[in-house]
Scaffold this motif. Structure first.
Motif, PDB file in Angstrom:
ATOM      1  N   ILE A  35      18.485 -24.860  12.208  1.00  5.91           N
ATOM      2  CA  ILE A  35      18.018 -23.475  12.198  1.00  5.91           C
ATOM      3  C   ILE A  35      18.812 -22.591  13.148  1.00  5.91           C
ATOM      4  CG2 ILE A  35      16.039 -21.969  12.683  1.00  5.91           C
ATOM      5  CD1 ILE A  35      14.261 -24.417  11.851  1.00  5.91           C
ATOM      6  N   CYS A  36      19.038 -23.073  14.352  1.00  5.16           N
ATOM      7  CA  CYS A  36      19.612 -22.211  15.392  1.00  5.16           C
ATOM      8  C   CYS A  36      21.080 -22.503  15.714  1.00  5.16           C
ATOM      9  CB  CYS A  36      18.796 -22.335  16.674  1.00  5.16           C
ATOM     10  SG  CYS A  36      17.074 -21.818  16.534  1.00  5.16           S
ATOM     11  N   PHE A  37      21.389 -23.764  15.995  1.00  2.36           N
ATOM     12  CA  PHE A  37      22.708 -24.110  16.516  1.00  2.36           C
ATOM     13  C   PHE A  37      23.810 -23.918  15.478  1.00  2.36           C
ATOM     14  CE2 PHE A  37      26.058 -27.051  17.933  1.00  2.36           C
ATOM     15  CZ  PHE A  37      26.185 -26.656  19.263  1.00  2.36           C
ATOM     16  N   MET A  47      18.822 -16.416   8.856  1.00  2.00           N
ATOM     17  CA  MET A  47      17.733 -15.982   7.972  1.00  2.00           C
ATOM     18  C   MET A  47      17.718 -16.797   6.677  1.00  2.00           C
ATOM     19  SD  MET A  47      15.889 -13.842   9.537  1.00  2.00           S
ATOM     20  CE  MET A  47      16.326 -14.613  11.084  1.00  2.00           C
ATOM     21  N   ASN A  48      18.890 -17.162   6.162  1.00  3.44           N
ATOM     22  CA  ASN A  48      18.941 -18.007   4.962  1.00  3.44           C
ATOM     23  C   ASN A  48      18.267 -19.354   5.217  1.00  3.44           C
ATOM     24  OD1 ASN A  48      20.221 -16.133   3.337  1.00  3.44           O
ATOM     25  ND2 ASN A  48      22.270 -16.907   3.793  1.00  3.44           N
ATOM     26  N   VAL A  49      18.522 -19.950   6.384  1.00  4.17           N
ATOM     27  CA  VAL A  49      17.906 -21.233   6.713  1.00  4.17           C
ATOM     28  C   VAL A  49      16.406 -21.042   6.960  1.00  4.17           C
ATOM     29  CG1 VAL A  49      17.838 -23.122   8.388  1.00  4.17           C
ATOM     30  CG2 VAL A  49      20.035 -22.241   7.615  1.00  4.17           C
ATOM     31  N   ILE A  50      16.045 -20.045   7.756  1.00  2.00           N
ATOM     32  CA  ILE A  50      14.626 -19.806   8.063  1.00  2.00           C
ATOM     33  C   ILE A  50      13.830 -19.570   6.786  1.00  2.00           C
ATOM     34  CG2 ILE A  50      13.052 -18.100   9.099  1.00  2.00           C
ATOM     35  CD1 ILE A  50      15.130 -17.918  11.438  1.00  2.00           C
ATOM     36  N   THR A  82      11.448 -18.619  16.581  1.00  2.34           N
ATOM     37  CA  THR A  82      11.636 -17.201  16.889  1.00  2.34           C
ATOM     38  C   THR A  82      13.104 -16.861  16.707  1.00  2.34           C
ATOM     39  OG1 THR A  82      12.026 -17.556  19.246  1.00  2.34           O
ATOM     40  CG2 THR A  82       9.747 -17.137  18.572  1.00  2.34           C
ATOM     41  N   TYR A  83      13.354 -15.607  16.355  1.00  4.36           N
ATOM     42  CA  TYR A  83      14.734 -15.142  16.192  1.00  4.36           C
ATOM     43  C   TYR A  83      14.804 -13.685  16.613  1.00  4.36           C
ATOM     44  CZ  TYR A  83      19.481 -14.999  14.518  1.00  4.36           C
ATOM     45  OH  TYR A  83      20.851 -14.907  14.475  1.00  4.36           O
ATOM     46  N   SER A  99      14.984 -19.834  18.791  1.00  3.45           N
ATOM     47  CA  SER A  99      14.309 -20.984  19.399  1.00  3.45           C
ATOM     48  C   SER A  99      13.477 -21.721  18.364  1.00  3.45           C
ATOM     49  CB  SER A  99      13.422 -20.549  20.566  1.00  3.45           C
ATOM     50  OG  SER A  99      12.287 -19.868  20.088  1.00  3.45           O
ATOM     51  N   VAL A 100      13.316 -23.013  18.605  1.00  2.75           N
ATOM     52  CA  VAL A 100      12.468 -23.880  17.793  1.00  2.75           C
ATOM     53  C   VAL A 100      11.562 -24.646  18.747  1.00  2.75           C
ATOM     54  CG1 VAL A 100      12.415 -25.901  16.272  1.00  2.75           C
ATOM     55  CG2 VAL A 100      14.142 -24.123  15.921  1.00  2.75           C
TER      56      VAL A 100
END
Length: 177
Positions: A35-37, A47-50, A82-83, A99-100
């Motif tokens: 999601i983040c890294f 946003m595509n992954v989220i 959160t993003y 963050s996850v």
């Protein structure tokens, strides 16, 4: 202030029992990586992954206080995310930030979490914090474009198990015109 938004959004109070389903350590680190890294610093990629259906993330409604802060939060049965994308703010604000938060199965120590994170994300060696009810480790990862990624790993012992929050922010370097 933005980092405070991430902490307030991502970390339920340590005294409260979490409604999140515990996940294995490898899955928790893998979710942060996916999601983040791996999407840093591209907000569209994040946003595509989220928004991918397999993560089952639902956007959380904002309180009036949160509505005045940049960023959004999502939750699923396994995690909260959160993003924050504040490219429009001055350069000294880290952006984006992601963050996850997950609850982990088993009784992994903070040093075991930090070792797994360092290994799986190929992060530089750092000194891990002391083992405690709540512990934090930080990495700085220089990028070739002058930016620096700062990662935080926080672990907190809760009635539900060890809560792991992994955060990454892009500390934007001075750009040449």
């Amino acid at each position: 202030m933005i980092a405070l938004f991430l902490v307030l959004q991502a970390a339920p109070l340590a005294e409260m029992k979490s409604s999140m389903q515990p996940v294995p350590l490898d899955e928790g680190v893998g979710l942060f990586r996916q999601i983040c890294f791996e999407t840093m610093p591209d907000p569209k990629a994040a946003m595509n992954v989220i928004n991918s259906p397999e993560l089952e993330l639902a956007k959380l409604p904002e309180t009036p206080t949160q509505a005045m802060q940049p960023g959004d939060a999502w939750a699923s049965p396994k995690m909260s995310v959160t993003y924050v994308d504040t490219q429009w703010l001055p350069m000294d604000f880290g952006s984006p930030q992601c963050s996850v938060t997950v609850v982990l199965e088993g009784g992994d120590t903070h040093n075991a979490l930090a070792t797994a994170m360092q290994s799986k994300l190929q992060l530089p060696s750092v000194k891990f914090g002391k083992e405690a009810e709540s512990a934090r480790t930080m990495w700085d990862v220089p990028q070739t474009n002058g930016d620096k990624w700062r990662l935080f790993l926080t672990s907190t012992k809760t009635p539900s198990g060890t809560q792991m929050t992994a955060t990454i922010m892009n500390l934007r370097g001075k750009k040449k015109k």
